[in-house]
Design a protein around this motif. Structure first.
Motif, PDB file in Angstrom:
ATOM      1  N   SER A  69       0.841  -1.335   0.098  1.00 57.90           N
ATOM      2  CA  SER A  69       0.121   0.035  -0.027  1.00 57.90           C
ATOM      3  C   SER A  69       0.953   1.106   0.043  1.00 57.90           C
ATOM      4  N   VAL A  70       0.463   1.929  -0.896  1.00 60.61           N
ATOM      5  CA  VAL A  70       1.432   3.204  -0.954  1.00 60.61           C
ATOM      6  C   VAL A  70       0.451   4.542  -0.973  1.00 60.61           C
ATOM      7  N   ARG A  71       0.974   5.415   0.109  1.00 66.40           N
ATOM      8  CA  ARG A  71       0.183   6.737   0.065  1.00 66.40           C
ATOM      9  C   ARG A  71       1.159   7.737  -0.287  1.00 66.40           C
ATOM     10  N   LEU A  72       0.712   8.718  -1.217  1.00 65.04           N
ATOM     11  CA  LEU A  72       1.626   9.630  -1.853  1.00 65.04           C
ATOM     12  C   LEU A  72       1.353  11.108  -0.694  1.00 65.04           C
ATOM     13  N   ALA A  73       2.491  11.739  -0.989  1.00 67.44           N
ATOM     14  CA  ALA A  73       2.660  13.040   0.011  1.00 67.44           C
ATOM     15  C   ALA A  73       1.698  14.030  -0.723  1.00 67.44           C
ATOM     16  N   TYR A  97      -2.848  -1.018  -8.708  1.00 63.83           N
ATOM     17  CA  TYR A  97      -4.166  -0.660  -8.603  1.00 63.83           C
ATOM     18  C   TYR A  97      -4.161   0.822  -8.257  1.00 63.83           C
ATOM     19  N   HIS A  98      -4.608   1.932  -8.829  1.00 66.93           N
ATOM     20  CA  HIS A  98      -4.887   3.149  -8.222  1.00 66.93           C
ATOM     21  C   HIS A  98      -6.179   3.234  -7.405  1.00 66.93           C
ATOM     22  N   VAL A  99      -6.113   3.400  -6.217  1.00 67.86           N
ATOM     23  CA  VAL A  99      -7.352   3.322  -5.417  1.00 67.86           C
ATOM     24  C   VAL A  99      -7.948   4.642  -4.527  1.00 67.86           C
ATOM     25  N   ALA A 100      -8.999   4.555  -4.131  1.00 70.99           N
ATOM     26  CA  ALA A 100      -9.601   5.647  -3.298  1.00 70.99           C
ATOM     27  C   ALA A 100      -9.415   4.946  -1.932  1.00 70.99           C
ATOM     28  N   GLY A 101      -9.271   6.025  -1.039  1.00 71.15           N
ATOM     29  CA  GLY A 101      -9.207   5.668   0.468  1.00 71.15           C
ATOM     30  C   GLY A 101      -7.987   6.325   1.244  1.00 71.15           C
TER      31      GLY A 101
END
Length: 155
Positions: A69-73, A97-101
């Motif tokens: 899981s990757v969260r961008l700044a 997968y580009h995801v929402a959340g």
């Protein structure tokens, strides 16, 4: 619009993309020329996007799979598109997968072992300025569902 025959063809191809046209026709109760034309039309209409080979991970040196899981700044289109291109350039990335959340991307990776996973995630993700956070989950088992969702009742 797809009808029940198209769905039947898609179900058969999803389970075995190597089925001969004559077998597709016989199993759906249509003429071989009709089956050929319907499959051709579905390719042209981008319903069928391609065919692939299912490969045993162990056979190609993948001993460990994980979902990262990757969260961008930051969230600009340019940054998201750039990160997406980066991930797809990585041979270890099996799917992206580009995801929402809470997270922005889920990346399915295949690596040799835990050391490879550690080095890969450090290099591919944590060393990138646009990445704010990652979380890695090991995959114990992966199976692709060959079934299609139920056909709508509009047909």
């Amino acid at each position: 619009m797809l009808d029940r025959i198209d769905y039947a063809l898609l179900r058969l191809l999803r389970k075995n993309a190597r089925l001969a046209n004559k077998d597709l026709a016989a199993r759906t109760g249509i003429a071989p020329s009709t089956a050929l034309e319907r499959v051709r039309r579905m390719r042209e209409d981008k319903v069928l996007l391609g065919y692939h080979a299912e490969i045993a991970p162990d056979a190609i040196g993948i001993g460990l799979q994980a979902m990262v899981s990757v969260r961008l700044a930051k969230h600009s289109r340019a940054l998201v598109d750039s990160f997406h291109r980066h991930v797809l350039s990585l041979p270890e990335a099996l799917a992206c997968y580009h995801v929402a959340g809470a997270d922005d991307f889920l990346v399915h990776v295949g690596v040799r072992d835990s050391e490879h996973l550690r080095n890969f995630t450090l290099t591919a993700f944590t060393e990138r300025a646009e990445v704010a956070h990652i979380e890695t989950r090991l995959i114990f088992e992966y199976q692709r569902n060959v079934e299609l969702p139920p056909q709508s009742d509009s047909d």
